[in-house]
Scaffold this active site. Structure first.
Site, PDB file in Angstrom:
ATOM      1  N   ASN A 180      22.546  32.870 -35.230  1.00 38.46           N
ATOM      2  CA  ASN A 180      22.213  31.598 -34.577  1.00 38.46           C
ATOM      3  C   ASN A 180      23.388  31.107 -33.744  1.00 38.46           C
ATOM      4  O   ASN A 180      24.390  30.663 -34.281  1.00 38.46           O
ATOM      5  CB  ASN A 180      21.862  30.574 -35.670  1.00 38.46           C
ATOM      6  CG  ASN A 180      21.437  29.238 -35.093  1.00 38.46           C
ATOM      7  OD1 ASN A 180      21.286  29.087 -33.877  1.00 38.46           O
ATOM      8  ND2 ASN A 180      21.225  28.263 -35.965  1.00 38.46           N
ATOM      9  N   CYS A 209      19.450  19.854 -40.013  1.00 41.12           N
ATOM     10  CA  CYS A 209      19.972  20.933 -39.175  1.00 41.12           C
ATOM     11  C   CYS A 209      20.932  21.774 -40.009  1.00 41.12           C
ATOM     12  O   CYS A 209      21.750  21.237 -40.759  1.00 41.12           O
ATOM     13  CB  CYS A 209      20.694  20.339 -37.966  1.00 41.12           C
ATOM     14  SG  CYS A 209      21.805  21.509 -37.158  1.00 41.12           S
ATOM     15  N   GLU A 230      22.159  31.331 -42.124  1.00 41.12           N
ATOM     16  CA  GLU A 230      22.511  30.140 -41.343  1.00 41.12           C
ATOM     17  C   GLU A 230      23.964  29.731 -41.566  1.00 41.12           C
ATOM     18  O   GLU A 230      24.475  29.789 -42.689  1.00 41.12           O
ATOM     19  CB  GLU A 230      21.564  28.994 -41.724  1.00 41.12           C
ATOM     20  CG  GLU A 230      21.840  27.660 -41.048  1.00 41.12           C
ATOM     21  CD  GLU A 230      21.645  27.648 -39.535  1.00 41.12           C
ATOM     22  OE1 GLU A 230      22.164  28.549 -38.833  1.00 41.12           O
ATOM     23  OE2 GLU A 230      20.984  26.713 -39.040  1.00 41.12           O
ATOM     24  N   HIS A 252      10.107  31.886 -39.201  1.00 46.76           N
ATOM     25  CA  HIS A 252      11.078  31.900 -40.296  1.00 46.76           C
ATOM     26  C   HIS A 252      10.911  30.683 -41.182  1.00 46.76           C
ATOM     27  O   HIS A 252      10.538  29.609 -40.745  1.00 46.76           O
ATOM     28  CB  HIS A 252      12.519  32.099 -39.820  1.00 46.76           C
ATOM     29  CG  HIS A 252      13.119  31.021 -38.985  1.00 46.76           C
ATOM     30  ND1 HIS A 252      13.542  29.812 -39.496  1.00 46.76           N
ATOM     31  CD2 HIS A 252      13.400  30.988 -37.658  1.00 46.76           C
ATOM     32  CE1 HIS A 252      14.068  29.084 -38.525  1.00 46.76           C
ATOM     33  NE2 HIS A 252      13.976  29.763 -37.398  1.00 46.76           N
ATOM     34  N   ASP A 264      15.479  16.170 -36.532  1.00 42.98           N
ATOM     35  CA  ASP A 264      15.059  17.436 -37.146  1.00 42.98           C
ATOM     36  C   ASP A 264      15.207  17.348 -38.669  1.00 42.98           C
ATOM     37  O   ASP A 264      16.062  17.995 -39.262  1.00 42.98           O
ATOM     38  CB  ASP A 264      15.955  18.542 -36.558  1.00 42.98           C
ATOM     39  CG  ASP A 264      15.599  19.928 -37.052  1.00 42.98           C
ATOM     40  OD1 ASP A 264      14.474  20.115 -37.539  1.00 42.98           O
ATOM     41  OD2 ASP A 264      16.467  20.816 -36.959  1.00 42.98           O
ATOM     42  N   GLU A 294      12.878  28.602 -44.425  1.00 45.87           N
ATOM     43  CA  GLU A 294      14.235  28.435 -44.959  1.00 45.87           C
ATOM     44  C   GLU A 294      14.223  27.920 -46.392  1.00 45.87           C
ATOM     45  O   GLU A 294      13.208  27.389 -46.860  1.00 45.87           O
ATOM     46  CB  GLU A 294      15.035  27.498 -44.046  1.00 45.87           C
ATOM     47  CG  GLU A 294      14.584  26.059 -44.100  1.00 45.87           C
ATOM     48  CD  GLU A 294      14.946  25.259 -42.850  1.00 45.87           C
ATOM     49  OE1 GLU A 294      15.034  25.841 -41.753  1.00 45.87           O
ATOM     50  OE2 GLU A 294      15.118  24.039 -42.989  1.00 45.87           O
ATOM     51  N   ARG A 321      15.199  32.493 -43.970  1.00 50.65           N
ATOM     52  CA  ARG A 321      16.507  31.934 -43.602  1.00 50.65           C
ATOM     53  C   ARG A 321      17.163  31.384 -44.858  1.00 50.65           C
ATOM     54  O   ARG A 321      16.501  30.719 -45.649  1.00 50.65           O
ATOM     55  CB  ARG A 321      16.290  30.830 -42.571  1.00 50.65           C
ATOM     56  CG  ARG A 321      17.439  29.850 -42.471  1.00 50.65           C
ATOM     57  CD  ARG A 321      17.273  28.923 -41.290  1.00 50.65           C
ATOM     58  NE  ARG A 321      17.926  27.648 -41.500  1.00 50.65           N
ATOM     59  CZ  ARG A 321      17.988  26.682 -40.597  1.00 50.65           C
ATOM     60  NH1 ARG A 321      17.414  26.843 -39.421  1.00 50.65           N
ATOM     61  NH2 ARG A 321      18.600  25.548 -40.872  1.00 50.65           N
ATOM     62  N   ASP A 342      10.525  25.773 -40.524  1.00 49.93           N
ATOM     63  CA  ASP A 342      11.295  24.937 -41.463  1.00 49.93           C
ATOM     64  C   ASP A 342      11.164  25.445 -42.904  1.00 49.93           C
ATOM     65  O   ASP A 342      11.384  26.605 -43.177  1.00 49.93           O
ATOM     66  CB  ASP A 342      10.863  23.470 -41.342  1.00 49.93           C
ATOM     67  CG  ASP A 342      11.340  22.814 -40.045  1.00 49.93           C
ATOM     68  OD1 ASP A 342      12.145  23.432 -39.336  1.00 49.93           O
ATOM     69  OD2 ASP A 342      10.916  21.695 -39.752  1.00 49.93           O
ATOM     70  N   ASP A 373      10.126  28.527 -35.704  1.00 49.17           N
ATOM     71  CA  ASP A 373      10.877  27.954 -36.815  1.00 49.17           C
ATOM     72  C   ASP A 373       9.890  27.138 -37.654  1.00 49.17           C
ATOM     73  O   ASP A 373       9.432  26.072 -37.226  1.00 49.17           O
ATOM     74  CB  ASP A 373      11.954  27.052 -36.191  1.00 49.17           C
ATOM     75  CG  ASP A 373      12.777  26.275 -37.195  1.00 49.17           C
ATOM     76  OD1 ASP A 373      12.486  26.357 -38.397  1.00 49.17           O
ATOM     77  OD2 ASP A 373      13.720  25.587 -36.751  1.00 49.17           O
ATOM     78  N   TYR A 414      11.657  31.797 -28.504  1.00 48.47           N
ATOM     79  CA  TYR A 414      11.738  31.111 -29.802  1.00 48.47           C
ATOM     80  C   TYR A 414      11.228  29.690 -29.659  1.00 48.47           C
ATOM     81  O   TYR A 414      11.437  29.053 -28.630  1.00 48.47           O
ATOM     82  CB  TYR A 414      13.208  31.102 -30.220  1.00 48.47           C
ATOM     83  CG  TYR A 414      13.533  30.425 -31.527  1.00 48.47           C
ATOM     84  CD1 TYR A 414      13.157  30.987 -32.742  1.00 48.47           C
ATOM     85  CD2 TYR A 414      14.255  29.230 -31.542  1.00 48.47           C
ATOM     86  CE1 TYR A 414      13.495  30.379 -33.942  1.00 48.47           C
ATOM     87  CE2 TYR A 414      14.602  28.616 -32.745  1.00 48.47           C
ATOM     88  CZ  TYR A 414      14.216  29.199 -33.945  1.00 48.47           C
ATOM     89  OH  TYR A 414      14.555  28.605 -35.132  1.00 48.47           O
TER      90      TYR A 414
HETATM   91  C1  LIG Z   1      17.840  26.848 -35.395  1.00 49.84           C
HETATM   92  C2  LIG Z   1      17.473  25.465 -35.788  1.00 49.84           C
HETATM   93  O1  LIG Z   1      16.886  25.488 -37.068  1.00 49.84           O
HETATM   94  C3  LIG Z   1      16.408  24.906 -34.839  1.00 49.84           C
HETATM   95  O2  LIG Z   1      15.585  24.101 -35.310  1.00 49.84           O
HETATM   96  O3  LIG Z   1      16.451  25.236 -33.661  1.00 49.84           O
HETATM   97  C4  LIG Z   1      18.658  24.467 -35.767  1.00 49.84           C
HETATM   98  C5  LIG Z   1      19.393  24.408 -34.459  1.00 49.84           C
HETATM   99  C6  LIG Z   1      20.299  23.220 -34.254  1.00 49.84           C
HETATM  100  O4  LIG Z   1      20.023  22.109 -34.778  1.00 49.84           O
HETATM  101  O5  LIG Z   1      21.274  23.343 -33.515  1.00 49.84           O
HETATM  102  C7  LIG Z   1      19.591  24.784 -36.936  1.00 49.84           C
HETATM  103  O6  LIG Z   1      19.355  24.237 -38.033  1.00 49.84           O
HETATM  104  O7  LIG Z   1      20.514  25.584 -36.773  1.00 49.84           O
HETATM  105 MG   LIG Z   2      15.249  24.367 -37.392  1.00 48.56          MG
END
Ligand SMILES: C[C@](O)(C(=O)O)[C@H](CC(=O)O)C(=O)O
Ligand SMILES: [Mg+2]
Length: 301
Positions: free
Chosen positions: A213, A126, A191, A116, A62, A118, A161, A91, A89, A48
């Site tokens: 997740n 996050c 999520e 994926h 993020d 979202e 997602r 986004d 990912d 991933y």
């Molecule tokens: C899965 C996730 O989208 C990611 O970017 O890895 C994050 C992981 C995290 O920040 O712990 C998420 O939004 O869950």
């Molecule tokens: Mg992410």
């Protein structure tokens, strides 16, 4: 180079076939292309690319600051280093539905096995933090439809997602997931579900592969593989695990070096030079090189 033997089409097929077995697939999030080799060598069957890790790697939070071309470039470097199918990912798709469409084609061209998208608004956050906002359901279904139409390889996995659980509740998240499947999503990433009961309810309601997740320090408990398999989940995701492990070790190591003035006591924790060379396939390059150059030309050639 000299690392891959399979085409993107074969890897996408491999991921589809693997999901069709109904057995849980463990998917660690990569730190960089080199770790893809390690993930492959330790027996994992897929990997991933996490948005959080791709951003953190650039020293960024993020929150949707990275661009689709930036992550496509990293994806390309990653898929050249492994034969594993890699899921990325993507986004929110980086803008309007047409941006999501372009993102799909960029990710296909980068050799990935799927992505994926979202249903958060931009700026996103996050999924395990409070204060998220989701776009209206219809907007996300447009995003998904645009992605489906843009896809050229039908085996490229399009996962939707939903971040709605924390915002609108479980029932709304399930309704959204169903709408996204109707719009053409192949798989769903619910999520930040609260507990095992919610995992179970979601599983019973949605009839496509589901991703769980297992990110650390998030909202949910860390469920082990056996539990997730019993719950009927298809993918167990460990998105930021390698980054957290590595950064923990790096920080400890830096403090030790600063305090002791030598890295001597850290040696047992380090990957050795020979193991690194093994991962980098030094031997194969040597063989390749001599095969090219180790010949004599006929007289007069
Ligand atoms: C899965 C996730 O989208 C990611 O970017 O890895 C994050 C992981 C995290 O920040 O712990 C998420 O939004 O869950
Ligand atoms: Mg992410």
């Amino acid at each position: 180079m000299l690392h891959t033997r399979t085409t993107p089409a074969q890897r996408r097929r491999a991921l589809r076939d693997r999901l069709a077995t109904g057995r849980l697939l463990l998917m660690p999030g990569l730190l960089n292309p080199l770790t893809a080799r390690l993930v492959q060598d330790t027996g994992f069957e897929a990997a991933y690319l996490s948005g959080a890790v791709l951003a953190a790697d650039l020293g960024l939070p993020d929150i949707g600051l990275t661009t689709s071309t930036e992550i496509a470039a990293r994806a390309q470097q990653t898929t050249s280093a492994t034969d594993l199918p890699v899921l990325i990912d993507a986004d929110t798709g980086f803008g309007e539905p047409m941006n999501a469409a372009r993102t799909v084609q960029l990710m296909e061209d980068a050799g990935l096995a799927g992505l994926h998208l979202e249903d958060q608004v931009n700026p996103k956050r996050c999924g395990h933090l409070d204060g998220k906002t989701v776009v209206p359901r219809e907007e996300m279904t447009r995003r998904v439809r645009a992605a489906v139409e843009a896809r050229r390889d039908p085996d490229f996995l399009l996962m939707a997602r939903t971040d709605a659980r924390a915002v609108e509740g479980l029932a709304a998240a399930i309704d959204r997931a169903k709408a996204y499947v109707d719009a053409g999503a192949d798989a769903i990433f619910p999520e930040a579900l609260a507990d095992e009961k919610e995992f179970e309810t979601f599983r019973a309601a949605v009839h496509v592969p589901l991703l769980a997740n297992m990110t650390e320090f998030g909202k949910g408990r860390l469920l082990d593989a056996r539990t997730l398999e019993n719950l009927g989940y298809d993918i167990a995701l460990y998105p930021v695990t390698l980054l957290r492990l590595a950064m923990g070790a790096v920080e400890d190591g830096l403090r030790t070096l600063a305090a002791e003035g030598t890295q001597e006591s850290l040696l047992p924790r380090m990957q050795t030079r020979s193991r690194l060379y093994e991962l980098l396939r030094y031997e194969r390059y040597t063989a390749f090189d001599s095969a090219v150059f180790d010949f004599t030309l006929p007289p007069g050639a």
